[in-house]
Design a protein around this motif. Sequence first.
Motif, PDB file in Angstrom:
ATOM      1  N   LEU A   1       0.855  -1.412   0.142  1.00 17.09           N
ATOM      2  CA  LEU A   1      -0.152   0.022   0.081  1.00 17.09           C
ATOM      3  C   LEU A   1       0.997   1.485   0.087  1.00 17.09           C
ATOM      4  CD1 LEU A   1      -2.525  -1.112   2.788  1.00 17.09           C
ATOM      5  CD2 LEU A   1      -2.637  -1.327   0.114  1.00 17.09           C
ATOM      6  N   PRO A   2       1.067   1.784  -1.123  1.00 15.30           N
ATOM      7  CA  PRO A   2       2.020   2.892  -1.380  1.00 15.30           C
ATOM      8  C   PRO A   2       1.651   4.066  -0.529  1.00 15.30           C
ATOM      9  CG  PRO A   2       0.757   2.760  -3.534  1.00 15.30           C
ATOM     10  CD  PRO A   2       0.620   1.678  -2.573  1.00 15.30           C
TER      11      PRO A   2
ATOM     12  N   GLU B   1      -5.161  -8.461  -9.969  1.00 12.64           N
ATOM     13  CA  GLU B   1      -4.619  -8.882  -8.437  1.00 12.64           C
ATOM     14  C   GLU B   1      -4.886  -8.056  -7.507  1.00 12.64           C
ATOM     15  OE1 GLU B   1      -1.242 -10.905  -5.689  1.00 12.64           O
ATOM     16  OE2 GLU B   1      -0.707 -10.135  -7.712  1.00 12.64           O
ATOM     17  N   ARG B   2      -4.585  -6.767  -7.653  1.00 13.86           N
ATOM     18  CA  ARG B   2      -4.913  -5.712  -6.706  1.00 13.86           C
ATOM     19  C   ARG B   2      -6.478  -5.479  -6.492  1.00 13.86           C
ATOM     20  NH1 ARG B   2      -0.364  -3.129  -4.885  1.00 13.86           N
ATOM     21  NH2 ARG B   2      -1.485  -1.141  -4.188  1.00 13.86           N
ATOM     22  N   GLN B   3      -6.999  -5.412  -7.822  1.00 13.68           N
ATOM     23  CA  GLN B   3      -8.565  -5.325  -7.604  1.00 13.68           C
ATOM     24  C   GLN B   3      -9.234  -6.382  -6.987  1.00 13.68           C
ATOM     25  OE1 GLN B   3     -10.435  -2.446  -8.993  1.00 13.68           O
ATOM     26  NE2 GLN B   3     -11.686  -3.262  -7.466  1.00 13.68           N
TER      27      GLN B   3
ATOM     28  N   HIS C   1      -8.537   3.942  -1.009  1.00 16.22           N
ATOM     29  CA  HIS C   1      -8.085   4.857  -1.834  1.00 16.22           C
ATOM     30  C   HIS C   1      -6.872   5.620  -1.244  1.00 16.22           C
ATOM     31  CE1 HIS C   1     -10.980   5.084  -5.442  1.00 16.22           C
ATOM     32  NE2 HIS C   1     -11.714   4.553  -4.629  1.00 16.22           N
ATOM     33  N   ASP C   2      -7.201   6.076   0.067  1.00 13.34           N
ATOM     34  CA  ASP C   2      -6.279   6.867   0.677  1.00 13.34           C
ATOM     35  C   ASP C   2      -4.937   6.100   0.820  1.00 13.34           C
ATOM     36  OD1 ASP C   2      -7.914   8.617   1.158  1.00 13.34           O
ATOM     37  OD2 ASP C   2      -8.180   8.461   3.079  1.00 13.34           O
TER      38      ASP C   2
ATOM     39  N   LEU D   1      -6.724   1.160  -4.293  1.00  9.72           N
ATOM     40  CA  LEU D   1      -7.800   1.648  -5.302  1.00  9.72           C
ATOM     41  C   LEU D   1      -7.459   3.118  -5.629  1.00  9.72           C
ATOM     42  CD1 LEU D   1     -10.860   0.512  -3.628  1.00  9.72           C
ATOM     43  CD2 LEU D   1      -9.638  -0.760  -5.625  1.00  9.72           C
ATOM     44  N   PRO D   2      -7.879   3.383  -7.053  1.00  9.12           N
ATOM     45  CA  PRO D   2      -8.163   2.546  -8.086  1.00  9.12           C
ATOM     46  C   PRO D   2      -6.950   1.888  -8.456  1.00  9.12           C
ATOM     47  CG  PRO D   2      -8.023   4.815  -8.828  1.00  9.12           C
ATOM     48  CD  PRO D   2      -7.683   5.003  -7.173  1.00  9.12           C
ATOM     49  N   THR D   3      -7.276   0.916  -9.132  1.00 13.05           N
ATOM     50  CA  THR D   3      -5.877   0.228 -10.003  1.00 13.05           C
ATOM     51  C   THR D   3      -6.541  -0.626 -11.145  1.00 13.05           C
ATOM     52  OG1 THR D   3      -4.507  -1.720  -9.330  1.00 13.05           O
ATOM     53  CG2 THR D   3      -6.589  -2.124  -8.645  1.00 13.05           C
TER      54      THR D   3
END
Length: 156
Positions: free
Chosen positions: A14-15, A58-60, A47-48, A52-54
């Motif tokens: 999670l960047p 895989e991330r979705q 989102h924060d 998301l969004p992506t």
Amino acid sequence: MSASEFRTSDRAALPGLPASGQTRRLSVAGSRGTVGQCRDHTRLALHDWGLLPTEDPERQAVADDILLVVSELVTNACQHTGGPDQLVLRASDRILRIEVFDAADAPPLPRVPHTPGRPGGHGLHTVALLASRWGHLPRVDGPGKAVWAEIALPTG
């Protein structure tokens, strides 16, 4: 392994998440509209935190699983305990822990036998399929419990 491969695979999932992780809390009352409110709170956190969004399937899929687990745990609390009073999301670099607090002491019990074609009774089975781990703990701040689930986050 080259230095660039190490950096890519060692990146936080999670960047947007602080290095120390983060906890998000939502206080709720009753059961009317609670599931949607908890999903919206979770979606905003995702989102924060940068999940998301992506465009990455895989991330979705992980984000969809997180939202479904939140829905199932909150729905279970609404149906069997009079409703949750708090949703807590605890994100680290690799795990998202979802905790749903309610005032009932009775542990959550999956319907046994589980009959896939029968309406209802699938929530905890769904949670068990999607989560890395799940369980419940008694509350330390009063009567009731927290039902929790952990979901592994995608790497890189």
